[in-house]
Design a protein around this motif. Sequence first.
Motif, PDB file in Angstrom:
ATOM      1  N   PHE A 122      -4.230  -1.032  -1.980  1.00 58.52           N
ATOM      2  CA  PHE A 122      -3.173  -0.536  -1.104  1.00 58.52           C
ATOM      3  C   PHE A 122      -3.544   0.771  -0.410  1.00 58.52           C
ATOM      4  CE2 PHE A 122      -0.499  -3.430  -3.615  1.00 58.52           C
ATOM      5  CZ  PHE A 122       0.116  -4.096  -2.580  1.00 58.52           C
ATOM      6  N   SER A 123      -4.522   1.497  -0.938  1.00 61.46           N
ATOM      7  CA  SER A 123      -4.913   2.744  -0.278  1.00 61.46           C
ATOM      8  C   SER A 123      -5.874   2.510   0.884  1.00 61.46           C
ATOM      9  CB  SER A 123      -5.569   3.695  -1.284  1.00 61.46           C
ATOM     10  OG  SER A 123      -6.847   3.218  -1.658  1.00 61.46           O
ATOM     11  N   MET A 124      -6.500   1.331   0.944  1.00 59.73           N
ATOM     12  CA  MET A 124      -7.532   1.099   1.950  1.00 59.73           C
ATOM     13  C   MET A 124      -7.028   0.390   3.202  1.00 59.73           C
ATOM     14  SD  MET A 124     -10.898   0.425  -0.287  1.00 59.73           S
ATOM     15  CE  MET A 124     -11.953   0.760   1.099  1.00 59.73           C
ATOM     16  N   GLY A 125      -5.745   0.165   3.306  1.00 59.49           N
ATOM     17  CA  GLY A 125      -5.247  -0.499   4.501  1.00 59.49           C
ATOM     18  C   GLY A 125      -3.769  -0.262   4.711  1.00 59.49           C
ATOM     19  N   ILE A 126      -3.255  -0.753   5.833  1.00 58.64           N
ATOM     20  CA  ILE A 126      -1.838  -0.640   6.154  1.00 58.64           C
ATOM     21  C   ILE A 126      -1.184  -1.973   5.814  1.00 58.64           C
ATOM     22  CG2 ILE A 126      -0.166  -0.329   8.007  1.00 58.64           C
ATOM     23  CD1 ILE A 126      -2.207   1.444   9.396  1.00 58.64           C
TER      24      ILE A 126
END
Length: 174
Positions: free
Chosen positions: A137-141
């Motif tokens: 979840f931290s690597m994309g929207i």
Amino acid sequence: MKKIRTDLQSRLGKGRKKHCGLQQMETFFQLNDLTATKELLNTIMSYALKRNSWIKEDPSVIYHFHQAMRSFVRASYFLILKEKKFVVNTQLEDVSPLALGLLSEKEYQNPLLVFKKAFKEYSIKEFDYFISGMVYFSMGIYDKLPERNMINPYIHMIKMLDAAYLIIERKEKI
């Protein structure tokens, strides 16, 4: 002709004996600084909970962090399995609240309590799920946030990092 498949699963700790949790923690802290690890964990966690932004770190750094934290969780579990061989109780002398961090006084005296409490609440698979979800979840929207509570495992991870560092530090003083 035979097809050869490459196993992309992490091999960290697979060839080692299961009773070397303390060695794995020492290696973890040789390769990763405590404050830098806690800062990156905090950054990843904050970006995982934001909906419209992604982390600016290099993906290879995030992947290395993911693998390192997975091996750290396994080392922590192996450490509590062999706790009878390893006693780290110390008397509490005037310790500043800054040195305690998130640890209570009892946990500061006996850091193994942190690991016992963490693995009583969550299994290794649940910690893996937390770490993977946090990185994902931290690597994309994404439109949706994680479906599980990510705060409790995050607090356990921070406390486990502090406790492991205390254990290593006290072992070196002996």
